[in-house]
Design an enzyme around this catalytic site. Structure first.
Site, PDB file in Angstrom:
ATOM      1  CG  HIS A  36     -22.835  -6.473  14.405  1.00 58.61           C
ATOM      2  ND1 HIS A  36     -22.484  -7.079  15.057  1.00 58.61           N
ATOM      3  CD2 HIS A  36     -22.212  -5.818  13.660  1.00 58.61           C
ATOM      4  CE1 HIS A  36     -20.695  -7.774  14.421  1.00 58.61           C
ATOM      5  NE2 HIS A  36     -21.831  -7.014  13.343  1.00 58.61           N
ATOM      6  CB  CYS A  37     -29.998  -5.661  13.762  1.00 53.94           C
ATOM      7  SG  CYS A  37     -31.780  -4.716  14.375  1.00 53.94           S
ATOM      8  N   GLY A  38     -30.626  -5.761  16.982  1.00 47.85           N
ATOM      9  CA  GLY A  38     -31.829  -7.128  18.337  1.00 47.85           C
ATOM     10  C   GLY A  38     -32.835  -7.674  16.658  1.00 47.85           C
ATOM     11  CG  PHE A  39     -35.269  -6.441  14.759  1.00 50.33           C
ATOM     12  CD1 PHE A  39     -36.543  -7.350  15.127  1.00 50.33           C
ATOM     13  CD2 PHE A  39     -35.348  -5.409  14.094  1.00 50.33           C
ATOM     14  CE1 PHE A  39     -37.841  -6.352  15.431  1.00 50.33           C
ATOM     15  CE2 PHE A  39     -36.834  -4.233  14.960  1.00 50.33           C
ATOM     16  CZ  PHE A  39     -37.668  -5.568  16.139  1.00 50.33           C
ATOM     17  CB  THR A  40     -28.980  -9.785  14.216  1.00 53.97           C
ATOM     18  OG1 THR A  40     -28.652  -8.430  13.623  1.00 53.97           O
ATOM     19  CG2 THR A  40     -28.096 -10.904  12.826  1.00 53.97           C
TER      20      THR A  40
END
Length: 160
Positions: A36-40
């Site tokens: 659940h990360c912007g970099f996922t």
């Protein structure tokens, strides 16, 4: 003499322990991941990199971590399902670890000392920090979370 990296082991996401010595002689990209990360979306690029170079002795090793913004809250089954359904991840995934602090996995304690970040800082700043390891088990590079798998490809190619 065996490289220090190969003396570590870690629990696999699907269960059981895996020695990093099993990857001796291969080029590794070790990444702390989160669902659940912007970099996922980098999972897609990591999988593409793995597919592109695995026949030449390259492996991505994913280590889920919940230390940054609680962005990996799930259990092993949820993480595995998310990675498979959304990104078709087939590279080895390990059980959730801590990468900073007193509870940091010994592998990450080693990686941070072997390849410090900016200004010599050892702490991992966020999810998707990447460590590139050559065939001799030496950490050759540390990449910030914003470094995409596509930009790392040429460095992987050089080590292969």
């Amino acid at each position: 003499m065996t490289a220090p990296l190969y003396q570590f082991s870690a629990d696999r996401l699907a269960g059981g322990s895996q020695s990093l010595g099993d990857y001796a002689g291969q080029v590794l990209l070790i990444v702390n991941t989160a669902s659940h990360c912007g970099f996922t979306p980098q999972y897609e690029g990591l999988e593409a990199l793995y597919q592109r170079y695995r026949e030449r002795g390259f492996v991505v090793l994913g280590f889920p971590c919940n230390q940054f913004g609680a962005q990996e809250p799930g259990d092993a089954d949820e993480i595995a399902s998310f990675c498979q359904m959304n990104y078709g991840v087939s590279f080895p995934m390990f059980a959730k670890v801590e990468v900073n602090g007193d509870g940091a996995h010994p592998l990450y304690q080693y990686l941070k000392k072997a390849a410090p970040g900016l200004l010599g800082s050892e702490g991992i700043k966020w999810n998707f920090t990447k460590f590139l390891v050559n065939r001799e088990g030496e950490v050759t590079e540390r990449y910030a979370p914003a470094s995409t798998p596509e930009t790392i490809a040429r460095h992987v190619e050089e080590l292969l």
